[in-house]
Design a protein around this motif. Structure first.
Motif, PDB file in Angstrom:
ATOM      1  N   LEU A   1       0.790  -1.230   0.000  1.00  0.00           N
ATOM      2  CA  LEU A   1       0.000   0.000   0.000  1.00  0.00           C
ATOM      3  C   LEU A   1       0.827   1.287   0.000  1.00  0.00           C
ATOM      4  O   LEU A   1       0.349   2.315  -0.463  1.00  0.00           O
ATOM      5  CB  LEU A   1      -0.960  -0.004   1.188  1.00  0.00           C
ATOM      6  N   SER A   2       2.062   1.252   0.505  1.00  0.00           N
ATOM      7  CA  SER A   2       2.878   2.465   0.428  1.00  0.00           C
ATOM      8  C   SER A   2       3.196   2.839  -1.018  1.00  0.00           C
ATOM      9  O   SER A   2       3.045   4.005  -1.408  1.00  0.00           O
ATOM     10  CB  SER A   2       4.164   2.292   1.250  1.00  0.00           C
ATOM     11  N   PRO A   3       3.612   1.890  -1.861  1.00  0.00           N
ATOM     12  CA  PRO A   3       3.811   2.256  -3.277  1.00  0.00           C
ATOM     13  C   PRO A   3       2.535   2.724  -3.963  1.00  0.00           C
ATOM     14  O   PRO A   3       2.554   3.657  -4.771  1.00  0.00           O
ATOM     15  CB  PRO A   3       4.323   0.942  -3.904  1.00  0.00           C
ATOM     16  N   ILE A   4       1.401   2.092  -3.620  1.00  0.00           N
ATOM     17  CA  ILE A   4       0.120   2.504  -4.214  1.00  0.00           C
ATOM     18  C   ILE A   4      -0.243   3.921  -3.772  1.00  0.00           C
ATOM     19  O   ILE A   4      -0.656   4.761  -4.586  1.00  0.00           O
ATOM     20  CB  ILE A   4      -0.994   1.512  -3.827  1.00  0.00           C
ATOM     21  N   GLY A   5      -0.100   4.189  -2.476  1.00  0.00           N
ATOM     22  CA  GLY A   5      -0.394   5.525  -1.970  1.00  0.00           C
ATOM     23  C   GLY A   5       0.502   6.570  -2.593  1.00  0.00           C
ATOM     24  O   GLY A   5       0.052   7.668  -2.945  1.00  0.00           O
ATOM     25  N   GLY A   6       1.792   6.232  -2.748  1.00  0.00           N
ATOM     26  CA  GLY A   6       2.717   7.181  -3.362  1.00  0.00           C
ATOM     27  C   GLY A   6       2.351   7.499  -4.798  1.00  0.00           C
ATOM     28  O   GLY A   6       2.347   8.658  -5.214  1.00  0.00           O
ATOM     29  N   LYS A   7       2.025   6.466  -5.575  1.00  0.00           N
ATOM     30  CA  LYS A   7       1.642   6.696  -6.970  1.00  0.00           C
ATOM     31  C   LYS A   7       0.342   7.486  -7.063  1.00  0.00           C
ATOM     32  O   LYS A   7       0.181   8.344  -7.934  1.00  0.00           O
ATOM     33  CB  LYS A   7       1.507   5.354  -7.698  1.00  0.00           C
ATOM     34  N   ALA A   8      -0.591   7.207  -6.140  1.00  0.00           N
ATOM     35  CA  ALA A   8      -1.860   7.949  -6.143  1.00  0.00           C
ATOM     36  C   ALA A   8      -1.625   9.427  -5.871  1.00  0.00           C
ATOM     37  O   ALA A   8      -2.278  10.298  -6.467  1.00  0.00           O
ATOM     38  CB  ALA A   8      -2.807   7.359  -5.101  1.00  0.00           C
ATOM     39  N   ALA A   9      -0.668   9.722  -4.980  1.00  0.00           N
ATOM     40  CA  ALA A   9      -0.378  11.118  -4.637  1.00  0.00           C
ATOM     41  C   ALA A   9       0.207  11.888  -5.802  1.00  0.00           C
ATOM     42  O   ALA A   9       0.132  13.126  -5.844  1.00  0.00           O
ATOM     43  CB  ALA A   9       0.586  11.169  -3.446  1.00  0.00           C
ATOM     44  N   ASP A  10       0.800  11.181  -6.758  1.00  0.00           N
ATOM     45  CA  ASP A  10       1.343  11.841  -7.946  1.00  0.00           C
ATOM     46  C   ASP A  10       0.266  12.178  -8.966  1.00  0.00           C
ATOM     47  O   ASP A  10       0.529  12.891  -9.926  1.00  0.00           O
ATOM     48  CB  ASP A  10       2.389  10.939  -8.617  1.00  0.00           C
ATOM     49  N   ARG A  11      -0.956  11.666  -8.756  1.00  0.00           N
ATOM     50  CA  ARG A  11      -2.013  11.829  -9.762  1.00  0.00           C
ATOM     51  C   ARG A  11      -3.286  12.481  -9.231  1.00  0.00           C
ATOM     52  O   ARG A  11      -4.060  13.043  -9.986  1.00  0.00           O
ATOM     53  CB  ARG A  11      -2.357  10.453 -10.359  1.00  0.00           C
ATOM     54  N   ILE A  12      -3.509  12.379  -7.917  1.00  0.00           N
ATOM     55  CA  ILE A  12      -4.744  12.884  -7.312  1.00  0.00           C
ATOM     56  C   ILE A  12      -4.386  13.894  -6.234  1.00  0.00           C
ATOM     57  O   ILE A  12      -3.355  13.759  -5.569  1.00  0.00           O
ATOM     58  CB  ILE A  12      -5.559  11.715  -6.698  1.00  0.00           C
ATOM     59  N   ALA A  13      -5.233  14.909  -6.049  1.00  0.00           N
ATOM     60  CA  ALA A  13      -5.003  15.917  -5.007  1.00  0.00           C
ATOM     61  C   ALA A  13      -4.779  15.230  -3.662  1.00  0.00           C
ATOM     62  O   ALA A  13      -5.663  14.511  -3.176  1.00  0.00           O
ATOM     63  CB  ALA A  13      -6.185  16.866  -4.920  1.00  0.00           C
ATOM     64  N   PRO A  14      -3.601  15.382  -3.037  1.00  0.00           N
ATOM     65  CA  PRO A  14      -3.254  14.596  -1.848  1.00  0.00           C
ATOM     66  C   PRO A  14      -4.153  14.843  -0.644  1.00  0.00           C
ATOM     67  O   PRO A  14      -4.360  13.932   0.163  1.00  0.00           O
ATOM     68  CB  PRO A  14      -1.810  15.013  -1.552  1.00  0.00           C
ATOM     69  N   GLN A  15      -4.712  16.059  -0.511  1.00  0.00           N
ATOM     70  CA  GLN A  15      -5.562  16.314   0.651  1.00  0.00           C
ATOM     71  C   GLN A  15      -6.797  15.412   0.654  1.00  0.00           C
ATOM     72  O   GLN A  15      -7.245  14.956   1.718  1.00  0.00           O
ATOM     73  CB  GLN A  15      -5.967  17.791   0.742  1.00  0.00           C
ATOM     74  N   TYR A  16      -7.326  15.116  -0.531  1.00  0.00           N
ATOM     75  CA  TYR A  16      -8.503  14.242  -0.603  1.00  0.00           C
ATOM     76  C   TYR A  16      -8.148  12.805  -0.227  1.00  0.00           C
ATOM     77  O   TYR A  16      -8.922  12.107   0.426  1.00  0.00           O
ATOM     78  CB  TYR A  16      -9.101  14.292  -2.002  1.00  0.00           C
ATOM     79  N   LEU A  17      -6.977  12.375  -0.649  1.00  0.00           N
ATOM     80  CA  LEU A  17      -6.528  11.025  -0.305  1.00  0.00           C
ATOM     81  C   LEU A  17      -6.318  10.896   1.203  1.00  0.00           C
ATOM     82  O   LEU A  17      -6.700   9.890   1.816  1.00  0.00           O
ATOM     83  CB  LEU A  17      -5.224  10.701  -1.039  1.00  0.00           C
ATOM     84  N   MET A  18      -5.695  11.912   1.818  1.00  0.00           N
ATOM     85  CA  MET A  18      -5.441  11.858   3.261  1.00  0.00           C
ATOM     86  C   MET A  18      -6.736  11.922   4.064  1.00  0.00           C
ATOM     87  O   MET A  18      -6.887  11.230   5.079  1.00  0.00           O
ATOM     88  CB  MET A  18      -4.484  12.983   3.670  1.00  0.00           C
ATOM     89  N   ILE A  19      -7.660  12.743   3.626  1.00  0.00           N
ATOM     90  CA  ILE A  19      -8.959  12.835   4.310  1.00  0.00           C
ATOM     91  C   ILE A  19      -9.683  11.498   4.246  1.00  0.00           C
ATOM     92  O   ILE A  19     -10.225  11.013   5.239  1.00  0.00           O
ATOM     93  CB  ILE A  19      -9.824  13.959   3.693  1.00  0.00           C
ATOM     94  N   ALA A  20      -9.688  10.882   3.064  1.00  0.00           N
ATOM     95  CA  ALA A  20     -10.341   9.578   2.913  1.00  0.00           C
ATOM     96  C   ALA A  20      -9.691   8.533   3.813  1.00  0.00           C
ATOM     97  O   ALA A  20     -10.376   7.736   4.467  1.00  0.00           O
ATOM     98  CB  ALA A  20     -10.281   9.135   1.453  1.00  0.00           C
ATOM     99  N   ALA A  21      -8.346   8.525   3.854  1.00  0.00           N
ATOM    100  CA  ALA A  21      -7.634   7.555   4.693  1.00  0.00           C
ATOM    101  C   ALA A  21      -7.969   7.752   6.168  1.00  0.00           C
ATOM    102  O   ALA A  21      -8.107   6.780   6.918  1.00  0.00           O
ATOM    103  CB  ALA A  21      -6.128   7.677   4.471  1.00  0.00           C
TER     104      ALA A  21
END
Length: 391
Positions: A56-76
């Motif tokens: 999941l760390s590689p997946i999260g890192g790749k997602a952060a390169d493509r999606i606004a990171p604040q939304y990813l962190m809020i969802a997590a």
């Protein structure tokens, strides 16, 4: 740097969720031991915390390169709330499936979250301020270590474990609320079009010095895995000081990390070389700490180990943020976090098994020598590379 509104939100959200997570870690291990009385159950719980980092760390890192990171962190953060509260339902060993499920899911969230958070720092901070901000990150970890580990144990003891689980759930909600208005700089269209989707080649890792940064962090993780196991062992088994001793040692580590922020300004050049030498010195200090005669002789070693490690960690993160384009930082940090945590978990398991077979001091000395010898090899590689590039 707390004048930077976006980083201020990230900083305080990290403290709140970090303290909540520490509260929960202390409480859930206490609960498992109380309910099952099994050291194997505790070991299983620790193992479950490490596994998600592999994927999941590689997946999260790749997602952060493509999606606004604040939304990813809020969802997590928000998705972890019900699982944080699930521990309050555990009453007997028949409910252990809930404990293990909760631990695994919370660890999945953390493994996904961490590289996103790190890559976000480079997107909300000016390059000239990165070293200061990464120093503040070490300061934050020190605060979390003191408030979470020391206070969390006391809270669980006096008020019961449920209060820690509820606090952890509330901390996720508060952290998500704080970063909802995070302002992340948008990458230029040209940078995205040129770099997005392209993998870093071997020569990119070598020429940028990132390979050395990875080697330092992974070697340090191997050394620290054994060290983390020994913190409680030193206090409880070697010096017979119980929870007070554990609290004092964690307090020394937290204070060292916080102090590292104020001393970082003394190092203005050769940050990579400093980090290599820090690994060598930290290994020596861990080896020396294993031979301490009393708990109070051990405390200064812990303080200096955390001080040096905190400075090195901040410098290495700064190196990555300055030398890797922002659209690739998530992937790089995901790769580093994944490897670091897997190595950390493996050496924690190995260290836990070793203390049951070998003398405690020998295990601690061996762990220190792992960092010392590894650091010397990395230093030799740096010297060879430095000489080669001058030709």
């Amino acid at each position: 740097m707390l004048e930077n509104h976006s980083y201020r939100r990230l900083f305080y959200s990290g403290i709140i969720s970090g303290v909540g997570d520490r509260f929960s870690q202390v409480a859930v291990l206490t609960l498992i031991l109380q309910v099952t009385g099994s050291g194997m159950a505790v070991g299983t719980a620790l193992g479950l915390r490490i596994l998600p980092y592999l994927f999941l760390s590689p997946i999260g890192g790749k997602a952060a390169d493509r999606i606004a990171p604040q939304y990813l962190m809020i969802a997590a953060d928000l998705l972890r709330i019900p699982f944080a509260l699930s521990f309050t339902l555990i009453e007997s060993d028949k409910d252990m499936w809930m404990a293990f499920t909760g631990i695994f899911v919370l660890s999945c969230g953390e493994a996904f979250y961490q590289p996103i958070r790190k890559s976000t720092i480079g997107k909300i901070t000016e390059p000239s301020q990165l070293t200061v901000v990464n120093g503040l990150e070490q300061f934050r970890v020190g605060i979390v270590l003191i408030l979470g580990s020391v206070t969390g144990g006391a809270a669980a003891y006096f008020f019961g474990t449920d209060i820690a689980f509820v606090f952890n759930a509330m901390s996720f909600a508060a952290a998500a609320f704080l970063i909802r208005k995070l302002e992340v700089k948008k990458n230029s269209v040209q940078e995205n079009s040129e770099l997005q989707g392209k993998e870093m080649k071997v020569r990119d890792w070598l020429s940028s010095g990132i390979l050395l940064a990875v080697l330092i962090q992974w070697t340090g993780a191997g050394m620290d895995g054994i060290f983390n196991v020994l913190i409680s062992v030193y206090a409880v088994d070697l010096f017979l000081s119980g929870e007070l001793g554990v609290g004092l040692l964690y307090g020394a580590l937290g204070t060292g990390l916080m102090t590292s922020f104020f001393l970082m300004k003394l190092v203005k050049r050769h940050l990579l070389l400093f980090s290599i030498l820090a690994l060598v010195v930290e290994g020596m200090l861990q080896g020396a700490a294993s031979q301490a005669g009393t708990l109070y002789q051990l405390i200064p070693y812990f303080f200096v180990i955390a001080l040096i490690g905190g400075m090195s960690g901040a410098f290495l993160d700064t190196l990555v943020m300055k030398r890797i384009p922002s659209v690739r930082q998530g992937s790089v940090f995901g790769f580093i976090e994944s490897g670091s945590n897997i190595i950390l978990g493996m050496t924690m398991v190995g260290g836990g098994l070793a203390v049951d077979v070998f003398p405690i001091r020998n295990v601690g000395f061996t762990g220190g020598m792992l960092g010392f010898v590894g650091g010397l090899f990395i230093l030799m590689y740096w010297l060879f590379r430095h000489k080669y590039l001058k030709k």
